[in-house]
Design a protein around this motif. Structure first.
Motif, PDB file in Angstrom:
ATOM      1  N   THR A  43       0.822  -1.294  -0.042  1.00 33.77           N
ATOM      2  CA  THR A  43       0.027   0.066   0.263  1.00 33.77           C
ATOM      3  C   THR A  43       0.693   0.889  -0.197  1.00 33.77           C
ATOM      4  N   ALA A  44       2.106   0.784   0.412  1.00 36.03           N
ATOM      5  CA  ALA A  44       3.076   2.575   0.262  1.00 36.03           C
ATOM      6  C   ALA A  44       4.452   1.905   0.044  1.00 36.03           C
ATOM      7  N   PRO A  45       5.228   2.692  -0.166  1.00 31.61           N
ATOM      8  CA  PRO A  45       6.441   2.169  -0.234  1.00 31.61           C
ATOM      9  C   PRO A  45       7.290   1.697   1.132  1.00 31.61           C
ATOM     10  N   MET A  46       8.470   1.489   2.099  1.00 39.26           N
ATOM     11  CA  MET A  46       8.872   2.216   2.721  1.00 39.26           C
ATOM     12  C   MET A  46       9.608   3.476   2.513  1.00 39.26           C
ATOM     13  N   ALA A  47       9.986   3.705   3.635  1.00 33.08           N
ATOM     14  CA  ALA A  47      10.698   4.420   3.490  1.00 33.08           C
ATOM     15  C   ALA A  47      11.879   5.699   4.829  1.00 33.08           C
ATOM     16  N   ARG A  48      12.712   6.078   4.679  1.00 35.44           N
ATOM     17  CA  ARG A  48      14.373   6.278   5.658  1.00 35.44           C
ATOM     18  C   ARG A  48      13.046   6.435   6.594  1.00 35.44           C
ATOM     19  N   ASP A  49      12.743   7.438   6.869  1.00 37.00           N
ATOM     20  CA  ASP A  49      11.779   8.046   8.182  1.00 37.00           C
ATOM     21  C   ASP A  49      10.193   6.924   8.168  1.00 37.00           C
ATOM     22  N   THR A  50      10.141   5.829   8.351  1.00 35.26           N
ATOM     23  CA  THR A  50       9.083   4.793   8.547  1.00 35.26           C
ATOM     24  C   THR A  50       9.536   4.720  10.409  1.00 35.26           C
ATOM     25  N   ILE A  51       8.249   3.963  10.824  1.00 35.92           N
ATOM     26  CA  ILE A  51       9.264   3.524  12.066  1.00 35.92           C
ATOM     27  C   ILE A  51       8.550   2.603  12.187  1.00 35.92           C
ATOM     28  N   PHE A  52       8.796   1.816  13.209  1.00 34.48           N
ATOM     29  CA  PHE A  52       9.435   0.171  13.586  1.00 34.48           C
ATOM     30  C   PHE A  52       9.052  -0.580  15.375  1.00 34.48           C
ATOM     31  N   ARG A  53       8.491  -0.933  15.321  1.00 31.38           N
ATOM     32  CA  ARG A  53       8.898  -1.882  16.875  1.00 31.38           C
ATOM     33  C   ARG A  53      10.245  -2.382  16.990  1.00 31.38           C
ATOM     34  N   LEU A  54      10.724  -1.979  18.155  1.00 31.60           N
ATOM     35  CA  LEU A  54      11.990  -2.254  18.077  1.00 31.60           C
ATOM     36  C   LEU A  54      11.981  -3.701  18.953  1.00 31.60           C
ATOM     37  N   ALA A  55      11.047  -3.721  19.706  1.00 29.10           N
ATOM     38  CA  ALA A  55      10.964  -4.721  20.208  1.00 29.10           C
ATOM     39  C   ALA A  55      12.602  -4.768  21.004  1.00 29.10           C
ATOM     40  N   SER A  56      13.372  -6.099  21.263  1.00 30.31           N
ATOM     41  CA  SER A  56      15.078  -5.755  22.878  1.00 30.31           C
ATOM     42  C   SER A  56      15.798  -5.264  21.968  1.00 30.31           C
ATOM     43  N   VAL A  57      15.546  -3.975  20.825  1.00 38.27           N
ATOM     44  CA  VAL A  57      16.751  -3.469  20.969  1.00 38.27           C
ATOM     45  C   VAL A  57      16.195  -1.629  21.585  1.00 38.27           C
ATOM     46  N   THR A  58      15.080  -1.507  22.367  1.00 38.38           N
ATOM     47  CA  THR A  58      14.365  -0.915  23.558  1.00 38.38           C
ATOM     48  C   THR A  58      15.685  -0.861  24.707  1.00 38.38           C
ATOM     49  N   LYS A  59      16.435  -2.303  24.517  1.00 41.96           N
ATOM     50  CA  LYS A  59      16.983  -2.651  25.711  1.00 41.96           C
ATOM     51  C   LYS A  59      18.485  -1.859  26.280  1.00 41.96           C
ATOM     52  N   PRO A  60      19.635  -1.086  25.379  1.00 44.44           N
ATOM     53  CA  PRO A  60      20.394  -0.690  24.878  1.00 44.44           C
ATOM     54  C   PRO A  60      19.819   0.991  25.792  1.00 44.44           C
ATOM     55  N   ILE A  61      18.468   1.556  24.877  1.00 46.38           N
ATOM     56  CA  ILE A  61      18.123   2.769  24.968  1.00 46.38           C
ATOM     57  C   ILE A  61      17.956   3.320  26.647  1.00 46.38           C
ATOM     58  N   ALA A  62      17.017   2.196  27.229  1.00 39.55           N
ATOM     59  CA  ALA A  62      16.624   2.147  28.346  1.00 39.55           C
ATOM     60  C   ALA A  62      17.713   2.128  29.145  1.00 39.55           C
ATOM     61  N   THR A  63      18.840   1.102  29.289  1.00 40.93           N
ATOM     62  CA  THR A  63      19.636   1.485  29.713  1.00 40.93           C
ATOM     63  C   THR A  63      20.755   3.082  29.741  1.00 40.93           C
ATOM     64  N   ALA A  64      21.019   3.252  29.180  1.00 39.65           N
ATOM     65  CA  ALA A  64      22.186   4.054  28.650  1.00 39.65           C
ATOM     66  C   ALA A  64      20.776   5.739  29.738  1.00 39.65           C
ATOM     67  N   ALA A  65      19.788   5.314  30.005  1.00 42.18           N
ATOM     68  CA  ALA A  65      18.478   6.177  30.648  1.00 42.18           C
ATOM     69  C   ALA A  65      18.649   6.102  31.865  1.00 42.18           C
ATOM     70  N   ALA A  66      19.220   4.658  32.531  1.00 41.71           N
ATOM     71  CA  ALA A  66      19.342   3.941  33.836  1.00 41.71           C
ATOM     72  C   ALA A  66      20.640   4.863  34.473  1.00 41.71           C
ATOM     73  N   MET A  67      21.757   4.956  33.086  1.00 39.07           N
ATOM     74  CA  MET A  67      23.420   5.608  33.404  1.00 39.07           C
ATOM     75  C   MET A  67      22.655   6.598  34.091  1.00 39.07           C
ATOM     76  N   THR A  68      22.069   7.706  33.221  1.00 37.80           N
ATOM     77  CA  THR A  68      22.124   9.382  33.504  1.00 37.80           C
ATOM     78  C   THR A  68      21.747   9.583  35.109  1.00 37.80           C
TER      79      THR A  68
END
Length: 383
Positions: A43-68
């Motif tokens: 229905t639409a072409p993929m684009a560079r700014d398409t939004i995806f569900r990260l699943a476990s790639v969330t982990k390092p991001i949340a961890t960085a927040a904890a480190m702050t």
């Protein structure tokens, strides 16, 4: 020479996935490839700014927040978590990993912040998912791929408190659950809901404008569908753009709840490669970045976790390459993968950020052929 576009297109053309966004950056040089569609209907072409569900790639991001919070002095690695998580003040552990959930003994010691960061608190998934003490983690706590089914943090913690740990604190690396516990700790220690804290400390300062725990209505047109392959290889919809992530969840999962884009993840990776500083502004201390990206496991802990780690180690929130098991492994390479078909890594020795976003769920903990082809490409010629 094969291009990144050709690498990804081969896996779209064979029907493995509807589309993909890939990005490999070496310093200021960025190669990005966008192939296929946001859904199987095209229905639409993929684009560079398409939004995806990260699943476990969330982990390092949340961890960085904890480190702050550690940088602030709000929490410390050696702190017991009980003052913020009283539900875990007196944890119990099954007598042996194979024991029934009612065959438990008191923990030898309390759980520390560092136990959560290194995934050695005692809660989580081992290589054998059939163990009795593992089953309640699925049945009682649900999972990050169905955020609307997960109870709010206080109820989630109350349920967790009724489940014995599989191993003693510090004894073994166990996957996933520590990140969700860490998310509750971040919220309680900071006095802010987790989404607000991540936005204030990471997303807004770094300009990660599309990273969040849900997708607002105005952005749903950029959000993909998510798919799972059946026994015949046919792709079936797991979640549509107006599904699980179209409204904020009661439990914002630090283990797997974020959505994002390739460029937001590039920005996050560049921040870590720069030692936590972007445009002269410190997001994380260099020491916190070093701790995140350094392996903290013993050889025995790595070997027992081969189903997930495939011979590598674990820092805080992500894997750290320690052995050249495969051609793409480079000592110090740090990052992780997501069960929805996502991958994010940085390689400090080469200054590389590598991001792959797809809509097809991984069939298991091991990266599929498309992901491995991307890793080989990102590692460069000869890999």
């Amino acid at each position: 020479m094969t291009s990144l576009h050709e690498v990804l297109k081969a896996h779209v053309d064979d029907g493995s996935m509807p589309g993909a966004v890939g990005l490999v950056a070496h310093g200021d040089r960025v190669e990005a490839a966008v192939v296929g569609s946001v859904d199987t209907e095209g229905t639409a072409p993929m684009a560079r700014d398409t939004i995806f569900r990260l699943a476990s790639v969330t982990k390092p991001i949340a961890t960085a927040a904890a480190m702050t919070l550690i940088d602030d002095g709000t929490i410390a690695l050696e702190d017991l978590v009980a003052p913020w998580l009283p539900e875990l003040a007196d944890p119990t552990v099954v007598r042996v990993p194979e024991a029934a959930v009612d065959d438990a003994v008191p923990a030898d010691r309390g759980i520390t912040v560092e136990d959560l960061l290194s995934f050695r608190a005692g809660y989580g998934f081992p290589s054998d998912f059939s163990l009795p003490a593992v089953q309640p983690l699925f049945s009682e706590l649900k999972g990050p791929l169905m955020p609307q089914a997960v109870p709010a943090p206080d109820e989630w913690m109350a349920r967790l408190a009724g489940i014995p740990m599989l191993r003693q604190p510090g004894e073994a690396w166990l996957y996933n659950t520590c990140s969700d516990i860490l998310g509750v700790l971040i919220a309680r220690a900071s006095g802010q809901p987790l989404p607000e804290f991540l936005a204030e400390r990471l997303f807004e300062p770094l300009g990660m404008t599309d990273t969040a725990f849900s997708v607002p209505a105005r952005k749903l047109g950029r959000f993909t569908s998510s798919y799972r392959a059946g026994a015949d290889g046919a792709l079936a919809v797991v979640d549509a753009p107006d599904g699980e992530w179209s409204s904020p969840p009661a439990f914002p999962s630090a283990a797997g709840g974020l959505v994002s884009t390739a460029d937001d993840l590039l920005t996050f990776g560049r921040m870590l490669l720069a030692g936590g500083t972007v445009d002269g502004r410190e997001t994380l201390s260099a020491d916190s970045v070093r701790r995140m990206t350094t392996d903290h496991l013993t050889r025995a802990q790595r070997e027992a976790s081969g189903l997930f780690l495939e011979g590598q180690g674990w820092g805080y929130g992500g894997a750290v390459d320690v052995a050249a098991v495969e051609s793409w492994n480079e000592p110090g390479r740090y990052g992780w993968v997501g069960g929805t078909g996502t991958s994010w890594h940085i390689t400090p020795s080469t200054g590389t950020v590598a991001v792959l976003l797809t809509q097809r769920e991984m069939p298991g903990p091991s990266g599929p052929d498309s992901m491995r082809a991307f890793w080989r490409y990102a590692a460069g010629p000869g890999s």
